[in-house]
Each structure stands twice: as C-alpha cells, then as structure tokens.
Design a protein around this motif. Structure first.
Motif, PDB file in Angstrom:
ATOM      1  N   TRP A 160      25.422 -50.942  -2.021  1.00 25.27           N
ATOM      2  CA  TRP A 160      25.478 -52.461  -2.194  1.00 25.27           C
ATOM      3  C   TRP A 160      26.934 -52.916  -2.827  1.00 25.27           C
ATOM      4  O   TRP A 160      27.517 -53.826  -2.724  1.00 25.27           O
ATOM      5  N   MET A 161      27.059 -52.061  -4.201  1.00 23.10           N
ATOM      6  CA  MET A 161      28.168 -52.448  -4.885  1.00 23.10           C
ATOM      7  C   MET A 161      29.519 -52.352  -4.102  1.00 23.10           C
ATOM      8  O   MET A 161      30.588 -53.099  -4.302  1.00 23.10           O
ATOM      9  N   LEU A 162      29.602 -51.050  -3.152  1.00 22.98           N
ATOM     10  CA  LEU A 162      30.874 -50.653  -2.521  1.00 22.98           C
ATOM     11  C   LEU A 162      31.025 -51.863  -1.496  1.00 22.98           C
ATOM     12  O   LEU A 162      32.332 -52.294  -1.303  1.00 22.98           O
ATOM     13  N   ILE A 163      30.189 -52.167  -0.723  1.00 25.13           N
ATOM     14  CA  ILE A 163      30.376 -53.137   0.421  1.00 25.13           C
ATOM     15  C   ILE A 163      30.496 -54.597  -0.262  1.00 25.13           C
ATOM     16  O   ILE A 163      31.229 -55.490   0.345  1.00 25.13           O
ATOM     17  N   THR A 164      29.981 -54.977  -1.305  1.00 28.01           N
ATOM     18  CA  THR A 164      30.294 -56.453  -1.982  1.00 28.01           C
ATOM     19  C   THR A 164      31.714 -56.241  -2.450  1.00 28.01           C
ATOM     20  O   THR A 164      32.382 -57.201  -2.253  1.00 28.01           O
ATOM     21  N   THR A 165      32.220 -54.982  -3.140  1.00 22.00           N
ATOM     22  CA  THR A 165      33.607 -54.890  -3.648  1.00 22.00           C
ATOM     23  C   THR A 165      34.441 -55.371  -2.431  1.00 22.00           C
ATOM     24  O   THR A 165      35.681 -55.873  -2.448  1.00 22.00           O
ATOM     25  N   LEU A 166      34.185 -54.428  -1.316  1.00 18.13           N
ATOM     26  CA  LEU A 166      35.034 -54.305  -0.393  1.00 18.13           C
ATOM     27  C   LEU A 166      35.247 -55.944   0.358  1.00 18.13           C
ATOM     28  O   LEU A 166      36.373 -56.245   0.546  1.00 18.13           O
ATOM     29  N   CYS A 167      34.281 -56.418   0.500  1.00 17.73           N
ATOM     30  CA  CYS A 167      34.075 -57.937   1.033  1.00 17.73           C
ATOM     31  C   CYS A 167      34.984 -58.773   0.151  1.00 17.73           C
ATOM     32  O   CYS A 167      35.949 -59.772   0.720  1.00 17.73           O
ATOM     33  N   LEU A 168      34.601 -58.645  -1.139  1.00 13.80           N
ATOM     34  CA  LEU A 168      35.366 -59.679  -2.155  1.00 13.80           C
ATOM     35  C   LEU A 168      37.065 -59.351  -2.239  1.00 13.80           C
ATOM     36  O   LEU A 168      37.737 -60.298  -2.051  1.00 13.80           O
ATOM     37  N   ALA A 169      37.101 -58.129  -1.949  1.00 13.33           N
ATOM     38  CA  ALA A 169      38.803 -57.493  -1.981  1.00 13.33           C
ATOM     39  C   ALA A 169      39.476 -58.005  -0.718  1.00 13.33           C
ATOM     40  O   ALA A 169      40.543 -58.582  -0.579  1.00 13.33           O
ATOM     41  N   LEU A 170      38.728 -58.126   0.377  1.00 15.61           N
ATOM     42  CA  LEU A 170      39.193 -58.673   1.574  1.00 15.61           C
ATOM     43  C   LEU A 170      39.440 -59.982   1.532  1.00 15.61           C
ATOM     44  O   LEU A 170      40.276 -60.530   2.042  1.00 15.61           O
ATOM     45  N   TYR A 171      38.742 -60.849   1.100  1.00 13.70           N
ATOM     46  CA  TYR A 171      38.862 -62.082   0.864  1.00 13.70           C
ATOM     47  C   TYR A 171      39.813 -62.610  -0.041  1.00 13.70           C
ATOM     48  O   TYR A 171      40.869 -63.191   0.329  1.00 13.70           O
ATOM     49  N   LEU A 172      40.061 -61.798  -1.152  1.00 13.84           N
ATOM     50  CA  LEU A 172      41.192 -62.111  -1.917  1.00 13.84           C
ATOM     51  C   LEU A 172      42.790 -61.431  -1.456  1.00 13.84           C
ATOM     52  O   LEU A 172      43.753 -62.215  -1.316  1.00 13.84           O
ATOM     53  N   ALA A 173      42.528 -60.422  -0.425  1.00 19.78           N
ATOM     54  CA  ALA A 173      43.477 -59.974   0.456  1.00 19.78           C
ATOM     55  C   ALA A 173      44.155 -60.853   1.435  1.00 19.78           C
ATOM     56  O   ALA A 173      45.228 -61.271   1.619  1.00 19.78           O
ATOM     57  N   ALA A 174      43.181 -61.466   1.961  1.00 24.76           N
ATOM     58  CA  ALA A 174      43.365 -62.528   3.215  1.00 24.76           C
ATOM     59  C   ALA A 174      44.103 -63.829   2.568  1.00 24.76           C
ATOM     60  O   ALA A 174      45.007 -64.401   3.055  1.00 24.76           O
ATOM     61  N   VAL A 175      43.378 -64.405   1.394  1.00 30.65           N
ATOM     62  CA  VAL A 175      44.106 -65.494   0.963  1.00 30.65           C
ATOM     63  C   VAL A 175      45.381 -65.256   0.337  1.00 30.65           C
ATOM     64  O   VAL A 175      46.246 -65.992   0.517  1.00 30.65           O
ATOM     65  N   LYS A 176      45.795 -63.893  -0.112  1.00 34.38           N
ATOM     66  CA  LYS A 176      47.077 -63.421  -0.556  1.00 34.38           C
ATOM     67  C   LYS A 176      48.117 -63.716   0.688  1.00 34.38           C
ATOM     68  O   LYS A 176      49.086 -64.479   0.777  1.00 34.38           O
ATOM     69  N   ARG A 177      47.740 -63.334   1.719  1.00 34.50           N
ATOM     70  CA  ARG A 177      48.340 -63.396   3.030  1.00 34.50           C
ATOM     71  C   ARG A 177      48.706 -64.678   3.553  1.00 34.50           C
ATOM     72  O   ARG A 177      49.607 -65.089   4.004  1.00 34.50           O
ATOM     73  N   ARG A 178      47.667 -65.540   3.292  1.00 34.51           N
ATOM     74  CA  ARG A 178      47.637 -66.998   3.787  1.00 34.51           C
ATOM     75  C   ARG A 178      48.657 -67.687   3.007  1.00 34.51           C
ATOM     76  O   ARG A 178      49.478 -68.446   3.482  1.00 34.51           O
ATOM     77  N   GLN A 179      48.752 -67.593   1.499  1.00 36.02           N
ATOM     78  CA  GLN A 179      49.645 -68.058   0.859  1.00 36.02           C
ATOM     79  C   GLN A 179      51.022 -67.604   1.171  1.00 36.02           C
ATOM     80  O   GLN A 179      51.995 -68.302   0.926  1.00 36.02           O
ATOM     81  N   GLU A 180      51.305 -66.269   1.334  1.00 38.21           N
ATOM     82  CA  GLU A 180      52.459 -65.689   1.387  1.00 38.21           C
ATOM     83  C   GLU A 180      52.897 -66.380   2.830  1.00 38.21           C
ATOM     84  O   GLU A 180      54.214 -66.592   2.738  1.00 38.21           O
ATOM     85  N   LEU A 181      52.198 -66.463   3.780  1.00 43.62           N
ATOM     86  CA  LEU A 181      52.676 -67.049   5.062  1.00 43.62           C
ATOM     87  C   LEU A 181      52.946 -68.585   5.143  1.00 43.62           C
ATOM     88  O   LEU A 181      53.965 -68.835   5.517  1.00 43.62           O
ATOM     89  N   LEU A 182      52.240 -69.452   4.166  1.00 39.80           N
ATOM     90  CA  LEU A 182      52.674 -70.696   4.103  1.00 39.80           C
ATOM     91  C   LEU A 182      53.743 -70.914   3.147  1.00 39.80           C
ATOM     92  O   LEU A 182      54.499 -72.041   3.308  1.00 39.80           O
ATOM     93  N   GLY A 183      54.172 -69.914   2.340  1.00 40.12           N
ATOM     94  CA  GLY A 183      55.131 -70.149   1.049  1.00 40.12           C
ATOM     95  C   GLY A 183      56.514 -69.753   1.811  1.00 40.12           C
ATOM     96  O   GLY A 183      57.398 -70.450   1.563  1.00 40.12           O
TER      97      GLY A 183
END
Length: 287
Positions: free
Chosen positions: A167-190
């Motif tokens: 449970w901890m591993l899959i939760t961490t994976l999803c949270l990190a995917l969220y942060l990484a996706a947002v990071k890419r979004r901001q880089e693309l817009l910036g």
C-alpha cells in the motif's frame, strides 16, 4: 586563487549538489513512522544514515545530470544562471572531483550497509539511464522520476529490516507521478520544448490528465492504506486532500510546480499541512 574566487567556487559546489532538493529524501523516514519505530533510538540512527546516503547519491546524480546537460542549460532562460556549471561558477574538473569523492564515500558505505546500498545502487543506475536515455522518452521519463521516490521508501524499510508495504509503495508511486506530471506541465508552459526535447511529445491537456489520474490514485490508495493499517489514521485523510488541493493552487495560481521542493518550501500553508500530517501520524501511532 584569491579568497573571493575560492569562496565563489565553494558556493558553486554547494549549489551543484542541490541541498534544497534533499527534502525529497525524507521519504526514507516513512517506514520508520508507520512501523512505530520513531521512539527507538537505534532505528532513528539507521534511518538518518539511510537519509544521508540517499542525499549523497541524489547529489551525485545531480552532478552527472548537470555535466551531461551543460550546453543545453547554457541556452535555457533560467538554468544558465541557476546551474553553477552552466553559469561558469564551477569547472568540469571541480565537478568531476566532487563526484568522485561522493562515489568513493558511497562505495565505503556499501561495506557496512550492503542491502541499503543495493537499493541506492539501483537508484544510481536508474538516474544514469534517465540522464542519458529515459528523460527523452515520453511517459517513461515521468515514471523514472516516480520510481526514484519508491526506492527511497524501499531504502527506509531495508535499513530497518522491515517488510515492504505494498500500500505504501503504490501510494508513493501515485503521489510521485502526480508531482512529476505537474513538473512537466509547468516546464511545458514556462519554456516550451526549449527546456526539454521530450516536452515536444506532450500537451498541457495530456499532462493534466496524467496529474489528475495520479492524484486520484494517491488519495484512494492512501485512504485504503491508512484504514487497513490503523483506523485512527483516517484523521489524516482530510490533510492529504487539502495538501493536494493546495499544491495545485500553488501551481495554477502562483506559478510554482516546476520544482516541487521550491513549491513546498515557499508556501506556508502547504508546508504547515505537511508538518500537521507528520504530527498527527506520530501522535496517533505513538498512542
């Protein structure tokens, strides 16, 4: 060498290892907290050791990345000033010498902590592959970043000889995917595709869907995890929801998110939410 130039080089070397980014390595403490080992001095020392080793390993990866991307960073609107190699504050030789010193220290640590260093070796291999290949591959680049966070959780469990929580591993994976996706979004817009070649293969709408899916997964899996581990931890779920909402607000309205660490450290409500979450978890698990 004058004292001013040597002082500037030292500052540049400190910037090169990116100490602000070490906050990400705090994920190694998650097994310590949820296994209720945070009152055990021996366990605390081992977790601090794993944290320090991961800080050294992540800094080594930043050096390799900056050496590889030095020419691209010199053409970037902000990185040409913020990255010490691209800005000329640190020479290639100085960066290589520091990298060798860090890797030598990690090699010595492998003698005393072979299992933790096996996890860290996997992290190093992943990041080298990311620097040279994976960061140019759409979707794989986001997953590579996220797996790095999962490996931090693994190191925190291995150093304490604890079983890994799925449970901890899959939760961490999803949270990190969220942060990484947002990071890419901001880089693309910036900066568009000028910052990274892989951004040509994304669109803001696609990355936003990735982020929304990952945030939903993180919330669902976290809720299932805490309710199965300790019903009293359900009190932390509203904090997680607020944290996800606040982070997206910081990204959307305040223009942060290209660096999740900077977004966290620069927004007091978001930082207070994280502190409150840690505090509630500690109180519930302690009692």
């Amino acid at each position: 060498m004058s004292s001013s130039s040597s002082g500037g080089m030292i500052v540049g070397l400190i910037q090169l290892v990116r100490p602000r980014q070490w906050v990400k390595n705090g994920f190694v403490f998650a097994p310590l907290v949820f296994a209720r080992e945070f009152t055990n001095p021996a366990s605390i020392k081992l977790s601090l050791l794993a944290f320090a080793l991961f800080c050294a390993a992540s800094s080594a990866c930043y050096i390799v990345n900056d050496l590889h991307d030095i020419e691209r960073d010199r053409r970037h609107p902000t990185k040409r000033f913020s990255r010490p190699l691209a800005a000329g504050r640190v020479s290639r030789g100085g960066a290589l010498a520091l990298l060798g010193l860090i890797l030598a220290g990690l090699a010595v640590a492998a003698v005393f902590q072979p299992y933790v260093m096996a996890v860290i070796a996997g992290y190093l291999i992943l990041n080298v592959a990311y620097t040279f290949v994976l960061k140019q591959q759409p979707v794989l680049d986001i997953f590579s970043i996220a797996i790095g966070f999962v490996l931090r959780i693994c190191a925190g469990a291995v150093v304490l000889d604890l079983p890994l929580s799925g449970w901890m591993l899959i939760t961490t994976l999803c949270l990190a995917l969220y942060l990484a996706a947002v990071k890419r979004r901001q880089e693309l817009l910036g900066s568009g595709s000028d910052g990274r070649e892989v951004l040509e293969k994304y669109s803001p709408a696609l990355i936003e869907r990735y982020a929304e899916m990952s945030a939903t997964g993180a919330l669902v899996f976290y809720s299932l995890f805490v309710m199965s581990a300790n019903q009293k931890l359900t009190a932390t779920i509203p904090l997680v929801i607020f944290g996800l909402f606040r982070y997206w607000y910081v990204v959307e309205r305040l223009g942060a998110g290209e660096s999740p660490t900077d977004a966290l450290l620069s927004d007091l409500p978001l930082l207070a939410t994280v502190v409150a979450w840690v505090g509630v978890c500690a109180i519930v698990l302690y009692t």
